[in-house]
Design a protein around this motif. Structure first.
Motif, PDB file in Angstrom:
ATOM      1  N   SER A   1       0.849  -1.189   0.000  1.00 47.91           N
ATOM      2  CA  SER A   1       0.000   0.000   0.000  1.00 47.91           C
ATOM      3  C   SER A   1       0.884   1.239   0.000  1.00 47.91           C
ATOM      4  O   SER A   1       2.005   1.196   0.507  1.00 47.91           O
ATOM      5  CB  SER A   1      -0.880   0.000   1.255  1.00 47.91           C
ATOM      6  OG  SER A   1      -1.512   1.241   1.435  1.00 47.91           O
ATOM      7  N   VAL A   2       0.354   2.342  -0.521  1.00 46.89           N
ATOM      8  CA  VAL A   2       1.102   3.601  -0.476  1.00 46.89           C
ATOM      9  C   VAL A   2       1.289   4.067   0.967  1.00 46.89           C
ATOM     10  O   VAL A   2       2.086   4.962   1.227  1.00 46.89           O
ATOM     11  CB  VAL A   2       0.434   4.726  -1.306  1.00 46.89           C
ATOM     12  CG1 VAL A   2       0.402   4.376  -2.776  1.00 46.89           C
ATOM     13  CG2 VAL A   2      -0.936   5.081  -0.778  1.00 46.89           C
ATOM     14  N   THR A   3       0.590   3.459   1.896  1.00 47.57           N
ATOM     15  CA  THR A   3       0.685   3.842   3.307  1.00 47.57           C
ATOM     16  C   THR A   3       1.795   3.105   4.050  1.00 47.57           C
ATOM     17  O   THR A   3       2.058   3.430   5.208  1.00 47.57           O
ATOM     18  CB  THR A   3      -0.642   3.572   4.033  1.00 47.57           C
ATOM     19  OG1 THR A   3      -0.894   2.166   4.069  1.00 47.57           O
ATOM     20  CG2 THR A   3      -1.800   4.299   3.375  1.00 47.57           C
ATOM     21  N   ASP A   4       2.424   2.140   3.409  1.00 52.12           N
ATOM     22  CA  ASP A   4       3.374   1.274   4.114  1.00 52.12           C
ATOM     23  C   ASP A   4       4.460   2.031   4.874  1.00 52.12           C
ATOM     24  O   ASP A   4       4.761   1.694   6.008  1.00 52.12           O
ATOM     25  CB  ASP A   4       4.020   0.270   3.146  1.00 52.12           C
ATOM     26  CG  ASP A   4       3.062  -0.818   2.712  1.00 52.12           C
ATOM     27  OD1 ASP A   4       2.009  -1.000   3.364  1.00 52.12           O
ATOM     28  OD2 ASP A   4       3.358  -1.494   1.705  1.00 52.12           O
ATOM     29  N   GLU A   5       5.026   3.058   4.285  1.00 47.98           N
ATOM     30  CA  GLU A   5       6.149   3.748   4.929  1.00 47.98           C
ATOM     31  C   GLU A   5       5.707   4.821   5.922  1.00 47.98           C
ATOM     32  O   GLU A   5       6.118   4.812   7.087  1.00 47.98           O
ATOM     33  CB  GLU A   5       7.050   4.374   3.865  1.00 47.98           C
ATOM     34  CG  GLU A   5       8.315   4.978   4.436  1.00 47.98           C
ATOM     35  CD  GLU A   5       9.221   5.533   3.361  1.00 47.98           C
ATOM     36  OE1 GLU A   5       9.807   6.598   3.610  1.00 47.98           O
ATOM     37  OE2 GLU A   5       9.329   4.921   2.284  1.00 47.98           O
ATOM     38  N   LEU A   6       4.880   5.745   5.485  1.00 46.30           N
ATOM     39  CA  LEU A   6       4.517   6.877   6.334  1.00 46.30           C
ATOM     40  C   LEU A   6       3.649   6.495   7.538  1.00 46.30           C
ATOM     41  O   LEU A   6       3.585   7.246   8.512  1.00 46.30           O
ATOM     42  CB  LEU A   6       3.784   7.946   5.518  1.00 46.30           C
ATOM     43  CG  LEU A   6       4.660   8.864   4.684  1.00 46.30           C
ATOM     44  CD1 LEU A   6       3.805   9.743   3.762  1.00 46.30           C
ATOM     45  CD2 LEU A   6       5.541   9.740   5.565  1.00 46.30           C
ATOM     46  N   PHE A   7       2.985   5.355   7.475  1.00 46.97           N
ATOM     47  CA  PHE A   7       2.062   4.990   8.542  1.00 46.97           C
ATOM     48  C   PHE A   7       2.502   3.759   9.327  1.00 46.97           C
ATOM     49  O   PHE A   7       1.813   3.328  10.244  1.00 46.97           O
ATOM     50  CB  PHE A   7       0.654   4.789   7.966  1.00 46.97           C
ATOM     51  CG  PHE A   7       0.067   6.058   7.424  1.00 46.97           C
ATOM     52  CD1 PHE A   7      -0.658   6.906   8.235  1.00 46.97           C
ATOM     53  CD2 PHE A   7       0.280   6.427   6.107  1.00 46.97           C
ATOM     54  CE1 PHE A   7      -1.181   8.100   7.749  1.00 46.97           C
ATOM     55  CE2 PHE A   7      -0.235   7.610   5.605  1.00 46.97           C
ATOM     56  CZ  PHE A   7      -0.963   8.451   6.428  1.00 46.97           C
ATOM     57  N   ALA A   8       3.659   3.208   8.992  1.00 46.66           N
ATOM     58  CA  ALA A   8       4.163   2.013   9.681  1.00 46.66           C
ATOM     59  C   ALA A   8       4.297   2.301  11.175  1.00 46.66           C
ATOM     60  O   ALA A   8       4.690   3.395  11.582  1.00 46.66           O
ATOM     61  CB  ALA A   8       5.499   1.597   9.089  1.00 46.66           C
ATOM     62  N   GLY A   9       3.949   1.318  11.968  1.00 48.90           N
ATOM     63  CA  GLY A   9       4.071   1.473  13.410  1.00 48.90           C
ATOM     64  C   GLY A   9       3.116   2.501  13.997  1.00 48.90           C
ATOM     65  O   GLY A   9       3.359   3.047  15.063  1.00 48.90           O
ATOM     66  N   ASN A  10       2.025   2.764  13.299  1.00 45.42           N
ATOM     67  CA  ASN A  10       1.009   3.728  13.747  1.00 45.42           C
ATOM     68  C   ASN A  10       1.597   5.118  14.005  1.00 45.42           C
ATOM     69  O   ASN A  10       1.262   5.780  14.989  1.00 45.42           O
ATOM     70  CB  ASN A  10       0.272   3.203  14.979  1.00 45.42           C
ATOM     71  CG  ASN A  10      -0.534   1.977  14.668  1.00 45.42           C
ATOM     72  OD1 ASN A  10      -1.255   1.946  13.687  1.00 45.42           O
ATOM     73  ND2 ASN A  10      -0.404   0.958  15.493  1.00 45.42           N
ATOM     74  N   LYS A  11       2.462   5.546  13.091  1.00 45.63           N
ATOM     75  CA  LYS A  11       3.055   6.884  13.214  1.00 45.63           C
ATOM     76  C   LYS A  11       1.973   7.950  13.164  1.00 45.63           C
ATOM     77  O   LYS A  11       1.038   7.869  12.382  1.00 45.63           O
ATOM     78  CB  LYS A  11       4.010   7.155  12.042  1.00 45.63           C
ATOM     79  CG  LYS A  11       5.303   6.422  12.100  1.00 45.63           C
ATOM     80  CD  LYS A  11       6.168   6.821  10.910  1.00 45.63           C
ATOM     81  CE  LYS A  11       7.244   5.785  10.685  1.00 45.63           C
ATOM     82  NZ  LYS A  11       7.837   5.897   9.365  1.00 45.63           N
ATOM     83  N   GLY A  12       2.159   8.955  13.966  1.00 49.56           N
ATOM     84  CA  GLY A  12       1.296  10.118  13.906  1.00 49.56           C
ATOM     85  C   GLY A  12       1.692  10.981  12.720  1.00 49.56           C
ATOM     86  O   GLY A  12       2.610  10.646  11.952  1.00 49.56           O
ATOM     87  N   ILE A  13       1.022  12.091  12.596  1.00 52.01           N
ATOM     88  CA  ILE A  13       1.278  12.993  11.483  1.00 52.01           C
ATOM     89  C   ILE A  13       2.718  13.518  11.563  1.00 52.01           C
ATOM     90  O   ILE A  13       3.231  13.781  12.647  1.00 52.01           O
ATOM     91  CB  ILE A  13       0.241  14.131  11.458  1.00 52.01           C
ATOM     92  CG1 ILE A  13       0.260  14.860  10.119  1.00 52.01           C
ATOM     93  CG2 ILE A  13       0.430  15.062  12.640  1.00 52.01           C
ATOM     94  CD1 ILE A  13      -0.943  15.768   9.899  1.00 52.01           C
ATOM     95  N   ILE A  14       3.346  13.636  10.418  1.00 47.32           N
ATOM     96  CA  ILE A  14       4.705  14.162  10.316  1.00 47.32           C
ATOM     97  C   ILE A  14       4.584  15.532   9.658  1.00 47.32           C
ATOM     98  O   ILE A  14       4.145  15.644   8.512  1.00 47.32           O
ATOM     99  CB  ILE A  14       5.605  13.215   9.495  1.00 47.32           C
ATOM    100  CG1 ILE A  14       5.636  11.833  10.137  1.00 47.32           C
ATOM    101  CG2 ILE A  14       7.015  13.804   9.353  1.00 47.32           C
ATOM    102  CD1 ILE A  14       6.239  10.751   9.264  1.00 47.32           C
ATOM    103  N   ASP A  15       4.951  16.554  10.396  1.00 50.96           N
ATOM    104  CA  ASP A  15       4.710  17.931   9.958  1.00 50.96           C
ATOM    105  C   ASP A  15       5.239  18.255   8.565  1.00 50.96           C
ATOM    106  O   ASP A  15       4.552  18.896   7.786  1.00 50.96           O
ATOM    107  CB  ASP A  15       5.292  18.921  10.970  1.00 50.96           C
ATOM    108  CG  ASP A  15       4.499  18.948  12.269  1.00 50.96           C
ATOM    109  OD1 ASP A  15       3.289  18.664  12.237  1.00 50.96           O
ATOM    110  OD2 ASP A  15       5.109  19.250  13.309  1.00 50.96           O
ATOM    111  N   ASP A  16       6.440  17.854   8.245  1.00 50.83           N
ATOM    112  CA  ASP A  16       7.031  18.269   6.973  1.00 50.83           C
ATOM    113  C   ASP A  16       6.964  17.200   5.880  1.00 50.83           C
ATOM    114  O   ASP A  16       7.594  17.341   4.840  1.00 50.83           O
ATOM    115  CB  ASP A  16       8.475  18.724   7.185  1.00 50.83           C
ATOM    116  CG  ASP A  16       9.359  17.626   7.773  1.00 50.83           C
ATOM    117  OD1 ASP A  16       8.814  16.589   8.228  1.00 50.83           O
ATOM    118  OD2 ASP A  16      10.591  17.797   7.778  1.00 50.83           O
ATOM    119  N   ALA A  17       6.185  16.158   6.105  1.00 51.10           N
ATOM    120  CA  ALA A  17       6.078  15.082   5.113  1.00 51.10           C
ATOM    121  C   ALA A  17       5.119  15.471   3.993  1.00 51.10           C
ATOM    122  O   ALA A  17       4.164  16.219   4.202  1.00 51.10           O
ATOM    123  CB  ALA A  17       5.588  13.799   5.775  1.00 51.10           C
ATOM    124  N   THR A  18       5.399  14.949   2.817  1.00 50.79           N
ATOM    125  CA  THR A  18       4.451  15.059   1.710  1.00 50.79           C
ATOM    126  C   THR A  18       3.738  13.717   1.618  1.00 50.79           C
ATOM    127  O   THR A  18       4.371  12.694   1.374  1.00 50.79           O
ATOM    128  CB  THR A  18       5.175  15.380   0.391  1.00 50.79           C
ATOM    129  OG1 THR A  18       5.855  16.636   0.542  1.00 50.79           O
ATOM    130  CG2 THR A  18       4.191  15.453  -0.766  1.00 50.79           C
TER     131      THR A  18
END
Length: 155
Positions: free
Chosen positions: A62-79
């Protein structure tokens, strides 16, 4: 499980309705707040369905695999990925997971899941996921209004 399946079907459609017409330029707006934006909320819900599907042996990328792995919260400077990519993944996982939920045995639903800090059954995780999806869809619906879009259509 019947009640969860009904909610699952509704929420599958409701997320798409909540996102309908949202322009990509608005997906990461936070309106001078610390609130989670539409892209993060959507990605989080998509990631949750992929996570739940893994409990049934459905392991798709999924396109979510990296940015959301481990139930990460929002990352301020991420695209964050495009809403269209989240929608594509949502449409890919939803029917597969629905089939798994529909055919799950009592033994499967009683399986224990170990999540950092807790142990719950798969059935309990399904209940939590259903509640959280509804909550997140409501947040996207609120963001629609805050960003000047018409209210969500509950078709």
């Amino acid at each position: 499980m019947y009640g969860f399946i009904v909610l699952y079907e509704m929420q599958t459609d409701f997320l798409l309705s909540a996102l309908d017409g949202i322009e990509q330029k608005d997906a990461q707006k936070r309106l001078d707040t610390r609130a989670n934006h539409i892209a993060w909320i959507t990605g989080s819900v998509v990631h949750s369905r992929y996570f739940l599907a893994k409990s049934f042996g459905i392991d798709l990328p999924s396109v979510t695999d990296e940015l959301f792995a481990g139930n990460k919260g929002i990352i301020d400077d991420a695209t964050y990925p495009l809403l269209a990519d989240f929608i594509k993944d949502w449409k890919e996982i939803s029917p597969r997971l629905q089939e798994a939920l529909t055919t799950a045995t009592d033994e499967k639903l009683d399986e224990k899941l170990v999540i950092p800090g807790m142990e719950i059954t798969l059935f309990e995780m399904i209940g939590f996921s259903s509640y959280r999806e509804a909550n997140c869809i409501g947040q996207v619906a609120l963001w629609r209004r805050l960003l000047g879009y018409p209210g969500m259509n509950y078709r």
